[in-house]
Design a protein around this motif. Structure first.
Motif: not given
Length: 90
Positions: A3, A6-7, A83-84, A87-88
């Protein structure tokens, strides 16, 4: 740890895109996650262009109810939403 990487990648992508849209290469070094984009000259047309870049790069799409000024206020906020979405799988 993935994470964080990727951030960092997302923030670097956003810095490059914003400095390119504004034609101000020095912003690449100056922008932080908390920089208010409206204060550096990003207007609504540029934000739409940025959104197109984001959608192409990350294969994510914004719903109409997400097109709010506060969702595009800072690199940190935009990065969090990307990112959200990534991720989803949205």
């Amino acid at each position: 740890m993935e994470t964080v990487q990727s951030e960092q990648h997302i923030h670097l992508f956003l810095k490059k895109a914003i400095s390119s849209l504004l034609e101000r290469p020095e912003l690449l070094e100056e922008l932080t996650a908390d920089t208010q984009l409206s204060e550096i000259g990003m207007d609504s047309v540029m934000l739409v262009n940025l959104m197109v870049h984001i959608e192409q790069e990350y294969q994510v799409f914004y719903e109409d109810d997400e097109l709010l000024e506060e969702n595009f206020a800072t690199i940190g906020k935009i990065g969090q939403i990307i990112n959200d979405k990534v991720s989803s799988g949205v």
